[in-house]
Design a protein around this motif. Structure first.
Motif, PDB file in Angstrom:
ATOM      1  N   ASN A   9       1.034  -1.307   0.166  1.00  0.00           N
ATOM      2  CA  ASN A   9      -0.117  -0.138  -0.045  1.00  0.00           C
ATOM      3  C   ASN A   9       1.048   1.483   0.357  1.00  0.00           C
ATOM      4  O   ASN A   9       0.164   2.018  -0.575  1.00  0.00           O
ATOM      5  CB  ASN A   9      -0.481  -0.224   0.727  1.00  0.00           C
ATOM      6  CG  ASN A   9      -2.598  -1.181   0.941  1.00  0.00           C
ATOM      7  OD1 ASN A   9      -2.897  -0.379   0.450  1.00  0.00           O
ATOM      8  ND2 ASN A   9      -2.515  -1.735   1.715  1.00  0.00           N
TER       9      ASN A   9
ATOM     10  N   ILE B 195       0.232   4.088  -3.294  1.00  0.00           N
ATOM     11  CA  ILE B 195       0.296   5.403  -2.513  1.00  0.00           C
ATOM     12  C   ILE B 195       0.987   6.387  -3.252  1.00  0.00           C
ATOM     13  O   ILE B 195       0.736   7.338  -3.946  1.00  0.00           O
ATOM     14  CB  ILE B 195      -0.138   5.944  -1.146  1.00  0.00           C
ATOM     15  CG1 ILE B 195      -1.829   4.781  -0.212  1.00  0.00           C
ATOM     16  CG2 ILE B 195      -0.599   7.051  -1.231  1.00  0.00           C
ATOM     17  CD1 ILE B 195      -1.888   5.023   1.084  1.00  0.00           C
TER      18      ILE B 195
ATOM     19  N   GLN C 167       1.154   6.965  -7.208  1.00  0.00           N
ATOM     20  CA  GLN C 167      -0.073   7.568  -6.959  1.00  0.00           C
ATOM     21  C   GLN C 167       0.179   8.934  -7.186  1.00  0.00           C
ATOM     22  O   GLN C 167       0.032  10.004  -7.167  1.00  0.00           O
ATOM     23  CB  GLN C 167      -1.730   7.440  -6.024  1.00  0.00           C
ATOM     24  CG  GLN C 167      -3.014   8.383  -6.120  1.00  0.00           C
ATOM     25  CD  GLN C 167      -3.531   8.410  -7.675  1.00  0.00           C
ATOM     26  OE1 GLN C 167      -3.220   6.855  -8.816  1.00  0.00           O
ATOM     27  NE2 GLN C 167      -3.824   9.308  -7.979  1.00  0.00           N
ATOM     28  N   ARG C 168      -0.082   9.422  -5.877  1.00  0.00           N
ATOM     29  CA  ARG C 168       0.785  10.999  -5.026  1.00  0.00           C
ATOM     30  C   ARG C 168       1.914  11.022  -6.333  1.00  0.00           C
ATOM     31  O   ARG C 168       2.014  12.974  -6.279  1.00  0.00           O
ATOM     32  CB  ARG C 168       1.454  10.601  -3.927  1.00  0.00           C
ATOM     33  CG  ARG C 168       1.658  11.752  -2.922  1.00  0.00           C
ATOM     34  CD  ARG C 168       2.467  12.108  -1.789  1.00  0.00           C
ATOM     35  NE  ARG C 168       2.457  13.413  -0.510  1.00  0.00           N
ATOM     36  CZ  ARG C 168       3.672  13.823  -1.126  1.00  0.00           C
ATOM     37  NH1 ARG C 168       5.242  13.739  -1.656  1.00  0.00           N
ATOM     38  NH2 ARG C 168       3.483  15.297   0.101  1.00  0.00           N
TER      39      ARG C 168
ATOM     40  N   TRP D   3      -4.655  11.684   0.084  1.00  0.00           N
ATOM     41  CA  TRP D   3      -3.309  10.109  -0.073  1.00  0.00           C
ATOM     42  C   TRP D   3      -2.193  10.507   1.150  1.00  0.00           C
ATOM     43  O   TRP D   3      -1.901   9.274   1.498  1.00  0.00           O
ATOM     44  CB  TRP D   3      -2.339  10.314  -1.369  1.00  0.00           C
ATOM     45  CG  TRP D   3      -3.783  10.550  -2.714  1.00  0.00           C
ATOM     46  CD1 TRP D   3      -4.009  10.809  -3.673  1.00  0.00           C
ATOM     47  CD2 TRP D   3      -3.907   9.301  -3.095  1.00  0.00           C
ATOM     48  NE1 TRP D   3      -5.139  10.891  -4.688  1.00  0.00           N
ATOM     49  CE2 TRP D   3      -5.359   9.634  -4.094  1.00  0.00           C
ATOM     50  CE3 TRP D   3      -4.028   7.766  -2.609  1.00  0.00           C
ATOM     51  CZ2 TRP D   3      -6.136   8.200  -5.588  1.00  0.00           C
ATOM     52  CZ3 TRP D   3      -5.124   7.135  -3.749  1.00  0.00           C
ATOM     53  CH2 TRP D   3      -5.579   7.215  -4.538  1.00  0.00           C
TER      54      TRP D   3
ATOM     55  N   GLU E  54      -3.297   8.807   3.857  1.00  0.00           N
ATOM     56  CA  GLU E  54      -3.361   7.466   4.084  1.00  0.00           C
ATOM     57  C   GLU E  54      -1.690   6.688   3.753  1.00  0.00           C
ATOM     58  O   GLU E  54      -1.496   5.891   4.962  1.00  0.00           O
ATOM     59  CB  GLU E  54      -3.865   6.485   2.449  1.00  0.00           C
ATOM     60  CG  GLU E  54      -5.254   6.233   2.811  1.00  0.00           C
ATOM     61  CD  GLU E  54      -5.635   5.254   3.309  1.00  0.00           C
ATOM     62  OE1 GLU E  54      -6.152   4.618   2.780  1.00  0.00           O
ATOM     63  OE2 GLU E  54      -6.504   6.231   4.644  1.00  0.00           O
ATOM     64  N   LEU E  55      -0.704   7.714   2.885  1.00  0.00           N
ATOM     65  CA  LEU E  55       0.287   7.147   3.302  1.00  0.00           C
ATOM     66  C   LEU E  55       0.878   7.314   4.540  1.00  0.00           C
ATOM     67  O   LEU E  55       1.613   6.610   4.738  1.00  0.00           O
ATOM     68  CB  LEU E  55       1.458   8.771   2.362  1.00  0.00           C
ATOM     69  CG  LEU E  55       2.472   7.832   2.059  1.00  0.00           C
ATOM     70  CD1 LEU E  55       2.945   6.813   2.153  1.00  0.00           C
ATOM     71  CD2 LEU E  55       3.338   9.306   1.159  1.00  0.00           C
TER      72      LEU E  55
END
Length: 360
Positions: free
Chosen positions: A153, A157, A160-161, A177, A180-181
């Motif tokens: 994960n 992430i 995506q970031r 994000w 979540e990170l």
């Protein structure tokens, strides 16, 4: 845990070979280019789904062949396994354990934990943090079931970031994000630190045996300032990350720091000493795995005699034997290994032009 049988087809210069392996030390000898290292590489493929010699897996498939095939019988105290691996030249792979198709290569790593000591192992000390991070993560993966999910994960992430940063997105778009990170980064970092602390307890005595009177300090760095809150750091570094197009701090920058005094070990130790240090790290990792989950690694040791005198060859082989694990070790001359052992190897194989012969 040990491999009892290994079958190899169209792998490097080995057309076809079947080896009945012993549970102790298996000595594989032959001239350079004979194919002895390819046997170790084949075992590594079965445990990791890739090579330790090349990032291009298609290169291990023999010319004019469209696939390679590997098969092994694995036994431990509670269960027997049949592991099959096929790699096509197109890049597709098929993995089966006890006849069932396996989709995740992580399942191979769980089933067949492998420690590798090769001339390339120096990358652990000389290359960037990636090799050392992989070393930590091998242990973290095996010691804590939640590590793999959290680390997958983190990487998802971050991808995506980083894409949002390249698209010059506002921090408001990135903030979700980041939360979540931070959550997954905390889990990854805690498991990594706990693992390195446990490893240090095992490592100290082995280093004292290998490198007496040399004080090697091993510490974990998490990838950002330990006194700084990661959420706040991500926000504070947004402008810098935006300019760079990627995330500059985080668990993807973690490292294992090895020093003698104030010097990095690669500046303080000779090549022979560095080889012993890498061996100490691998042996400590295998012993810790046995302690934590009661499972032995399989040790693949390529060209053990190089850069080690007779005294240190004997010391290293004794430490490896003391693990109780199965060991596959290669050498050009068998005497370099046999003369360093208190008892004969369990099995001896001679390799010449890709052909494997058992020596009784």
């Amino acid at each position: 845990m040990s491999l009892t049988r290994l079958h190899i087809e169209t792998f490097r210069n080995i057309d076809s070979a079947s080896l009945q392996l012993g549970s102790g030390i298996n000595l594989i000898y032959g001239h350079n280019g004979s194919g002895k290292t390819s046997i170790l590489e084949a075992v590594y493929f079965l445990g990791m789904g890739r090579s330790f010699r090349s990032h291009l897996s298609q290169r291990v498939i023999q010319n004019h062949q469209d696939k390679l095939t590997l098969f092994a019988n694995l036994v431990n105290d509670t269960r027997d396994y049949k592991i099959g691996f096929r790699r096509l030249r197109s890049g597709e792979s098929e993995v089966k354990i006890n006849g069932d198709r396996v989709k995740r290569l992580a399942t191979l790593a769980e089933t067949l934990p492998i420690q590798v000591i090769t001339p390339e192992s120096f990358s652990l000390l000389f290359e960037g943090p990636k090799s050392r991070r992989q070393f930590i993560d091998w242990g973290a993966f095996h010691s804590d079931n939640s590590f793999h999910h959290a680390w997958v994960n983190v990487k998802r992430i971050l991808k995506q970031r980083n894409q949002l940063l390249k698209n010059e997105s506002s921090y408001e778009q990135i903030q979700f994000w980041d939360k979540e990170l931070v959550r997954y980064a905390q889990t990854v970092t805690e498991i990594r630190k706990r693992y390195v602390d446990s490893l240090n307890e095992r490592l100290k005595g082995i280093i004292e045996e290998f490198l007496p009177q040399i004080d090697v300090k091993v510490s974990f760095t998490r990838g950002w300032d330990s006194k700084t809150d990661y959420q706040q750091l991500l926000q504070a570094q947004y402008s810098r990350d935006l300019a760079a197009g990627h995330t500059s701090s985080g668990p993807h920058k973690a490292d294992l720091r090895l020093r003698v005094g104030t010097l990095p070990v690669q500046d303080a130790l000779s090549r022979g000493q560095l080889k012993l240090l890498v061996c100490a790290l691998r042996i400590a990792q295998g012993k810790l795995l046995k302690q934590q989950i009661d499972k032995n690694s399989i040790y693949l040791v390529d060209d053990l005699p190089s850069e080690l005198d007779a005294k240190h060859r004997q010391l290293l082989l004794q430490q490896l034997s003391d693990t109780g694990a199965q060991i596959l070790v290669t050498a050009i001359e068998p005497a370099a290994i046999v003369d360093s052992l208190n008892t004969p190897p369990t099995k001896v194989f001679h390799v010449e032009h890709g052909r494997v012969t058992v020596i009784e």
